[in-house]
Design an enzyme around this catalytic site. Structure first.
Site, PDB file in Angstrom:
ATOM      1  N   HIS A 212      -4.662   5.332 -13.058  1.00  0.00           N
ATOM      2  CA  HIS A 212      -3.392   6.052 -12.896  1.00  0.00           C
ATOM      3  C   HIS A 212      -2.183   5.172 -13.183  1.00  0.00           C
ATOM      4  O   HIS A 212      -1.068   5.678 -13.327  1.00  0.00           O
ATOM      5  CB  HIS A 212      -3.293   6.617 -11.468  1.00  0.00           C
ATOM      6  CG  HIS A 212      -4.231   7.760 -11.242  1.00  0.00           C
ATOM      7  ND1 HIS A 212      -3.827   9.070 -11.241  1.00  0.00           N
ATOM      8  CD2 HIS A 212      -5.569   7.791 -11.043  1.00  0.00           C
ATOM      9  CE1 HIS A 212      -4.870   9.861 -11.032  1.00  0.00           C
ATOM     10  NE2 HIS A 212      -5.939   9.098 -10.911  1.00  0.00           N
ATOM     11  N   ASP A 420       5.734   2.258 -15.084  1.00  0.00           N
ATOM     12  CA  ASP A 420       5.061   3.334 -14.339  1.00  0.00           C
ATOM     13  C   ASP A 420       3.939   3.902 -15.194  1.00  0.00           C
ATOM     14  O   ASP A 420       4.118   4.053 -16.409  1.00  0.00           O
ATOM     15  CB  ASP A 420       6.073   4.458 -14.041  1.00  0.00           C
ATOM     16  CG  ASP A 420       5.860   5.088 -12.672  1.00  0.00           C
ATOM     17  OD1 ASP A 420       4.702   5.116 -12.222  1.00  0.00           O
ATOM     18  OD2 ASP A 420       6.848   5.541 -12.061  1.00  0.00           O
TER      19      ASP A 420
HETATM   20  C1  GDG Z   1       0.650   6.915  -9.337  1.00  0.00           C
HETATM   21  C2  GDG Z   1       1.237   6.175 -10.547  1.00  0.00           C
HETATM   22  C3  GDG Z   1       1.230   8.333 -11.807  1.00  0.00           C
HETATM   23  C4  GDG Z   1       7.464  11.185  -3.543  1.00  0.00           C
HETATM   24  N1  GDG Z   1       8.227  11.124  -2.418  1.00  0.00           N
HETATM   25  C5  GDG Z   1       7.869  12.188  -1.667  1.00  0.00           C
HETATM   26  C6  GDG Z   1       6.868  12.896  -2.351  1.00  0.00           C
HETATM   27  N2  GDG Z   1       6.643  12.266  -3.499  1.00  0.00           N
HETATM   28  C7  GDG Z   1       5.690  12.742  -4.505  1.00  0.00           C
HETATM   29  C8  GDG Z   1       6.348  13.071  -5.810  1.00  0.00           C
HETATM   30  C9  GDG Z   1       5.176  12.946  -6.783  1.00  0.00           C
HETATM   31  C10 GDG Z   1       4.342  11.848  -6.138  1.00  0.00           C
HETATM   32  O1  GDG Z   1       4.732  11.755  -4.771  1.00  0.00           O
HETATM   33  C11 GDG Z   1       4.626  10.501  -6.775  1.00  0.00           C
HETATM   34  O2  GDG Z   1       4.003  10.467  -7.999  1.00  0.00           O
HETATM   35  P1  GDG Z   1       4.457   9.467  -9.127  1.00  0.00           P
HETATM   36  O3  GDG Z   1       3.705   9.833 -10.358  1.00  0.00           O
HETATM   37  O4  GDG Z   1       5.927   9.569  -9.327  1.00  0.00           O
HETATM   38  O5  GDG Z   1       4.158   7.989  -8.623  1.00  0.00           O
HETATM   39  P2  GDG Z   1       3.003   7.177  -7.794  1.00  0.00           P
HETATM   40  O6  GDG Z   1       2.950   7.587  -6.387  1.00  0.00           O
HETATM   41  O7  GDG Z   1       3.315   5.741  -8.022  1.00  0.00           O
HETATM   42  O8  GDG Z   1       1.624   7.582  -8.509  1.00  0.00           O
HETATM   43  C12 GDG Z   1       2.076   7.121 -11.392  1.00  0.00           C
HETATM   44  C13 GDG Z   1       0.560   8.960 -10.605  1.00  0.00           C
HETATM   45  O9  GDG Z   1      -0.190   7.996  -9.854  1.00  0.00           O
HETATM   46  C14 GDG Z   1      -0.396  10.088 -10.996  1.00  0.00           C
HETATM   47  O10 GDG Z   1      -1.341   9.652 -11.924  1.00  0.00           O
HETATM   48  O11 GDG Z   1       2.081   9.290 -12.408  1.00  0.00           O
HETATM   49  O12 GDG Z   1       2.560   6.462 -12.538  1.00  0.00           O
HETATM   50  O13 GDG Z   1       2.008   5.041 -10.133  1.00  0.00           O
HETATM   51  O14 GDG Z   1       4.405  14.114  -6.821  1.00  0.00           O
HETATM   52  O15 GDG Z   1       6.928  14.349  -5.770  1.00  0.00           O
HETATM   53  N3  GDG Z   1       6.299  14.019  -1.879  1.00  0.00           N
HETATM   54  C15 GDG Z   1       6.745  14.488  -0.667  1.00  0.00           C
HETATM   55  N4  GDG Z   1       7.704  13.829   0.047  1.00  0.00           N
HETATM   56  C16 GDG Z   1       8.292  12.688  -0.412  1.00  0.00           C
HETATM   57  O16 GDG Z   1       9.176  12.130   0.255  1.00  0.00           O
HETATM   58  N5  GDG Z   1       6.218  15.611  -0.177  1.00  0.00           N
END
Ligand code: GDG
Length: 513
Positions: A212, A420
């Site tokens: 990921h 990322d």
């Molecule tokens: C890894 C990789 C890759 C965030 N704050 C809150 C919240 N979130 C949710 C977001 C989003 C998820 O968490 C974060 O996803 P990301 O993709 O932005 O980043 P990572 O957590 O680092 O994820 C990344 C991912 O895996 C999937 O393959 O895209 O690059 O690092 O959905 O909305 N959700 C809630 N409250 C929050 O305060 N409910």
């Protein structure tokens, strides 16, 4: 999801009551199973016909999603749960519960079933788990794979625990498999050696691995003393999946540099008597369900948005785990530069940053927190007045539905990680917008999402003035340009959505892709 649908799989112990723990070989296959697929609203997907559904899917990730309540879950948990709901299957992950005393050699597993999904929570020794999770996974691999050699902490006991925990996962899984036909899908950097451990136990099933996070270029990757072993581990899979073409290319170059194995034009290489396919599978979101959630915003989010409309205030939003890879201090500095370089934005724009707590036991995360608090305080101290707070900074997790509403109510989405894998917030911001009056996404060129989302305003997050100017451009962008850019972006995120991601990976894993 109805709680009553859930069934804890427990076998009557020889003494009295139910033993919640089950040795894997007393298998799920012999336990009572409930019949039909489970349907949910806003939860698990309804089962759909997809290719190769006959073969059971077995998913392994470090953490298990809560399949009884996915309302808070992000992309990975929902994507995996939907794949399992479509075909039925097993999800193995580490339990939140730990063994305190000396580790047992027999896997301790808590089994549960909900409709067609069975979950197996592996109860691991506390100290060893911490050295694996906070240690090797998040103090060695996470910074290394995010190009942050300055933050890599490499210690022999981290690596020992990492390999030991992976071996425990393998042993547990071996006892839960129902045969050679199960398709095994392993997720992320915590579990790189799991495939090799399974092969060591004689498992011949098809095994796929999806990373990921980014895969670094060979010169960086070689900085870890364990890089040859990690490459050897990855070559034990049938499919190795990445988020972007850049990651795939980095991986292939590292393989070539390490053991001279070359990939053909289809991305396949011969290793260990098997063909290993390396390929890009960009992860996506469920666009329609996120749009719906954004549209049904909570009342207080709507009131806040109306208040800003009356005041003529535009909102810039950032949503991230509080992680140093997400570029948060630089982003706040860019907002401060916006106010300096474009003084007409004083009292005209406000920046809301939601930074949910994460990995607080790892010291680099405490550092980023204090850095961010200092920056937010300094900017507000310099610019705020009684009627206007330039930066609103929330260091708490916010409910997912509220988050969707806040994204919709924001005229600019700021997604500026230094590195990322993909970044799902970028895709969520697009999905959340009103197509008739959409906001503008300002996106780092170093997010995997930038490979797909070319119609956003792409920026270099290290160039603070460039980010500031892009925010200014977004704030005044004419409606017809916003609609055109948004329309193109929505098409992209719909084409590469969560369903397509898992369809493509599973087809490759079943040898059909
Ligand atoms: C890894 C990789 C890759 C965030 N704050 C809150 C919240 N979130 C949710 C977001 C989003 C998820 O968490 C974060 O996803 P990301 O993709 O932005 O980043 P990572 O957590 O680092 O994820 C990344 C991912 O895996 C999937 O393959 O895209 O690059 O690092 O959905 O909305 N959700 C809630 N409250 C929050 O305060 N409910």
């Amino acid at each position: 999801m109805e709680q009553s649908d859930a069934q804890t799989v427990a076998r009557r112990s020889s003494s009295s009551g139910f033993a919640l723990f089950q040795r894997p070989n007393e298998s799920l296959a012999t336990s009572q199973r409930s019949g039909d697929a489970t349907h949910r609203q806003g939860g698990l997907a309804e089962p759909r016909q997809i290719a190769n559904v006959a073969r059971r899917l077995v998913v392994i990730s470090n953490r298990l999603g809560n399949i009884r309540d996915l309302s808070q879950a992000g992309g990975l948990a929902v994507g995996v749960a939907d794949a399992l709901a479509e075909r039925g299957g097993l999800w193995l992950g580490a339990s939140d519960e730990h063994q305190d005393s000396v580790a047992s050699d027999q896997p301790l597993i808590r089994l549960e079933r909900l409709g067609r999904i069975e979950t197996a929570a592996l109860i691991l020794p506390r100290e060893e788990y911490s050295l694996y999770y906070n240690g090797y996974a998040n103090s060695t691999l996470w910074p290394l794979f995010h190009y942050r050699l300055d933050l890599v902490n490499h210690r022999a006991e981290f690596l020992d625990a990492y390999r030991q925990i992976n071996a425990r996962f393998a042993k547990a899984l071996a006892g839960l498999l129902s045969g050679n036909d199960d398709l095994i899908w392993i997720h992320d950097y915590h579990l790189i050696p799991l495939g090799a451990e399974l092969r060591r136990l004689g498992i011949r099933n098809r095994i796929g691995f999806f990373l990921h996070i980014p895969f670094p270029p060979p010169d960086l990757f070689a900085a870890t003393p364990d890089h040859e072993e990690l490459i050897g581990d990855l070559l034990q899979y049938d499919v190795v999946g990445f988020q972007t073409e850049t990651d795939v290319a980095n991986f292939r170059r590292s393989v070539q540099a390490t053991n001279s194995t070359t990939f053909d034009t289809n991305g396949a290489a011969e290793a260990n008597g098997r063909t290993v396919l390396s390929k890009c599978f960009p992860i996506g979101i469920d666009v329609d369900s996120f749009s719906r959630m954004a549209n049904d915003a909570a009342e207080d989010v709507q009131i806040d948005s109306m208040r800003r409309q009356i005041l003529g205030l535009k909102q810039i939003i950032g949503v991230d785990r509080l992680d140093y890879s997400k570029g948060l201090p630089g982003r706040m500095q860019a907002f401060a530069r916006l106010l300096e370089r474009h003084p007409e934005q004083e009292r005209a724009a406000t920046y809301l940053q939601i930074a949910s707590p994460t990995r607080e036991e790892v010291s680099a995360y405490a550092d980023i927190r204090s850095q961010l608090e200092a920056t937010a305080g300094a900017v507000n101290g310099k610019y705020a007045d009684l009627a206007w707070t330039p930066i609103r900074y929330i260091h708490r997790a916010v409910a997912r539905s509220r988050l969707a509403g806040l994204l919709r109510a924001s005229q600019v989405g700021l997604v500026t990680p230094l590195r990322d894998g993909m970044n799902l917030v970028a895709k969520e911001y697009i999905a959340a917008q009103d197509p008739a009056d959409p906001g503008v996404l300002v996106l780092s060129r170093f997010a995997g999402a930038a490979e797909e989302l070319a119609e956003s305003l792409i920026v270099n997050p290290y160039a603070v003035d460039e980010v500031a100017d892009a925010i200014a451009k977004a704030l005044v962008m004419p409606l017809d340009e916003r609609i055109a850019r948004h329309g193109a972006l929505v098409k992209r995120i719909k084409r590469n959505d969560a369903a397509e991601w898992r369809r493509a990976f599973l087809a490759a894993l079943a040898g059909e892709g």
